[in-house]
Enzyme design. Structure first.
Site, PDB file in Angstrom:
ATOM      1  N   SER A 123      33.186 -39.607  40.445  1.00  0.00           N
ATOM      2  CA  SER A 123      32.160 -38.701  40.112  1.00  0.00           C
ATOM      3  C   SER A 123      30.630 -39.125  39.747  1.00  0.00           C
ATOM      4  CB  SER A 123      32.594 -37.594  39.086  1.00  0.00           C
ATOM      5  OG  SER A 123      31.810 -36.473  38.962  1.00  0.00           O
ATOM      6  N   ASP A 180      36.088 -29.246  46.113  1.00  0.00           N
ATOM      7  CA  ASP A 180      35.151 -29.872  45.315  1.00  0.00           C
ATOM      8  C   ASP A 180      33.746 -29.530  46.283  1.00  0.00           C
ATOM      9  OD1 ASP A 180      33.656 -31.729  44.006  1.00  0.00           O
ATOM     10  OD2 ASP A 180      34.972 -33.367  44.562  1.00  0.00           O
ATOM     11  N   HIS A 221      38.069 -31.421  42.205  1.00  0.00           N
ATOM     12  CA  HIS A 221      37.363 -32.555  41.648  1.00  0.00           C
ATOM     13  C   HIS A 221      37.673 -33.030  40.268  1.00  0.00           C
ATOM     14  CE1 HIS A 221      33.487 -34.770  41.095  1.00  0.00           C
ATOM     15  NE2 HIS A 221      33.505 -34.543  39.845  1.00  0.00           N
TER      16      HIS A 221
END
Ligand SMILES: *[C@@H]1O[C@H](CO)[C@@H](O)[C@H](O)[C@H]1NC(C)=O
Ligand SMILES: *[C@@H]1O[C@H](CO)[C@@H](O)[C@H](O)[C@H]1NC(C)=O
Length: 367
Positions: free
Chosen positions: A153, A307, A337
């Site tokens: 991320s 995501d 995610h």
């Protein structure tokens, strides 16, 4: 997901009432996940500092025939949250260290809202540069040809930015062997890509939370967040950067999902002059020129179907491949995610375990 969404709703309300800064509340939640550095039979774990930045080190105890591999790991959390000592990240680093017989350096870079860009980037960059010195590598018994950066991320964003910056840095002699980018955030220029439109309200990371994270990386001034939410934050003088996020040209047909490409709507120049970070490739690796991207090491990119950041990863894969960088693109059609951090206790998911295994397997073969 319902619980998470309800928490976020209350956070927004509290924030708007001025009771507590939204990010400070989220920080309290992640602090509850903290575990102290604890060695086990396989790995020695300790907190220390590299170049005045806090890191958690994982040193394998197993005897090694020769020098070891090393992974510089940057955790996720939207540049605002998280830390190496969160239970799931601690476990991930422990497994990586044990399974690969590798030294893992998990970096506790400083976070927003207290610190904004470029602090996060500079922290991970100075740790990386410190670690890549031959005296430090040999102190930890690390093979200089087998060091990689990795992150998930926002950490994937930092890993991509560090890998690019190292290529441009004449002071660094040691080259990275690989970079592993786990559902990375790579650009804040267009926050209305097809994956943002399709997944605006999916678990863990909604579009509005991602907008919040991106804007908070640069400033707590809500005018940037409001402009980003409308996708009207880039002034016309930077229109040349849209070539790097032009999903009409950069995404394969199946990812466009029937969305029609429209030319960007430009915003006032004021925000970009005040907060130029959001146009900087050190914050937005996808905005790097071809020259900056050429020569990057073999790359692993994981994207998840559910995501908002799927298209960021997919476009980066396309650009790197076009420049001859070897890329393994793993796309998980059944994942959301953050899935790779769901590998422990009551929040353990089979998909998290599977993604973790393929990531470790790739590192094992490519590092
Ligand atoms: C230590 O490593 C062995 C072999 O990989 C594994 O079976 C064991 O569970 C590990 N111990 C801990 C505490 O993780
Ligand atoms: C995006 O790409 C399309 C071709 O697929 C082109 O027609 C359009 O002008 C491009 N827009 C920008 C802003 O680069």
């Amino acid at each position: 997901h319902g619980l998470f969404a309800a928490c976020l709703f209350y956070l927004v309300v509290m924030d708007q009432l001025g009771l507590m800064h939204y990010m400070e509340v989220l920080t309290l939640i992640t602090a509850a996940e903290y575990v102290a550095p604890t060695s086990d039979e396989n790995v020695t774990v300790m907190d220390t500092e590299f170049s005045n930045v806090a890191v958690r080190l994982y040193l394998p105890r197993r005897v090694s025939d020769g020098p070891r591999r090393a992974v510089l790991f940057f955790h996720g959390g939207g540049w605002c949250l998280g830390q190496a000592g969160m239970k799931s990240y601690d476990q991930l680093s422990r497994w990586t260290s044990n399974l690969l017989n590798a030294v893992v350096v998990s970096v506790n870079y400083r976070l927003a809202p207290k610190y904004h860009f470029p602090t996060q980037f500079e922290d991970v960059y100075s740790v990386t540069k410190f670690f890549l010195q031959s005296s430090v590598l040999s102190q930890y018994g690390v093979d200089p040809d087998r060091v990689c950066v990795a992150g998930d991320s926002a950490g994937g964003n930092l890993a991509a930015a560090v890998a690019q910056q190292l290529l441009a840095d004449a002071e660094v002699k040691t080259k990275l062997r690989a970079q592993a980018l786990i559902y990375p955030a790579l650009q804040p220029l267009d926050l209305n890509l097809p994956s943002y439109q399709e997944n605006a309200n999916k678990p863990i990371l909604s579009k509005s939370l991602m907008v919040r994270f991106w804007s908070e990386y640069f400033t707590s001034d809500s005018s940037l967040r409001e402009a980003m939410a409308l996708n009207r934050h880039v002034p016309v003088e930077y229109s040349h950067l849209f070539q790097f996020v032009n999903w009409s040209a950069l995404l394969p047909a199946e990812l466009k999902k029937g969305h029609a490409y429209t030319s960007p709507t430009f915003g006032s120049p004021e925000l970009a002059h005040k907060y130029p970070g959001f146009l900087d490739p050190r914050a937005a690796p996808l905005l790097g020129s071809d020259e900056r991207l050429r020569g990057l090491p073999p790359t692993y990119v994981l994207t998840c179907q559910h995501d908002v950041l799927w298209d960021d990863g997919a476009m980066y894969v396309g650009r790197l491949r076009a420049l001859g960088v070897p890329v393994t693109h793993q796309h998980a059609a059944d994942a959301f995610h953050g899935a790779m951090t769901f590998v422990l206790g009551p929040a353990k998911l089979a998909v998290g375990q599977r993604l973790l295994s393929s990531y470790i397997e790739w590192l094992n073969e490519n590092l």
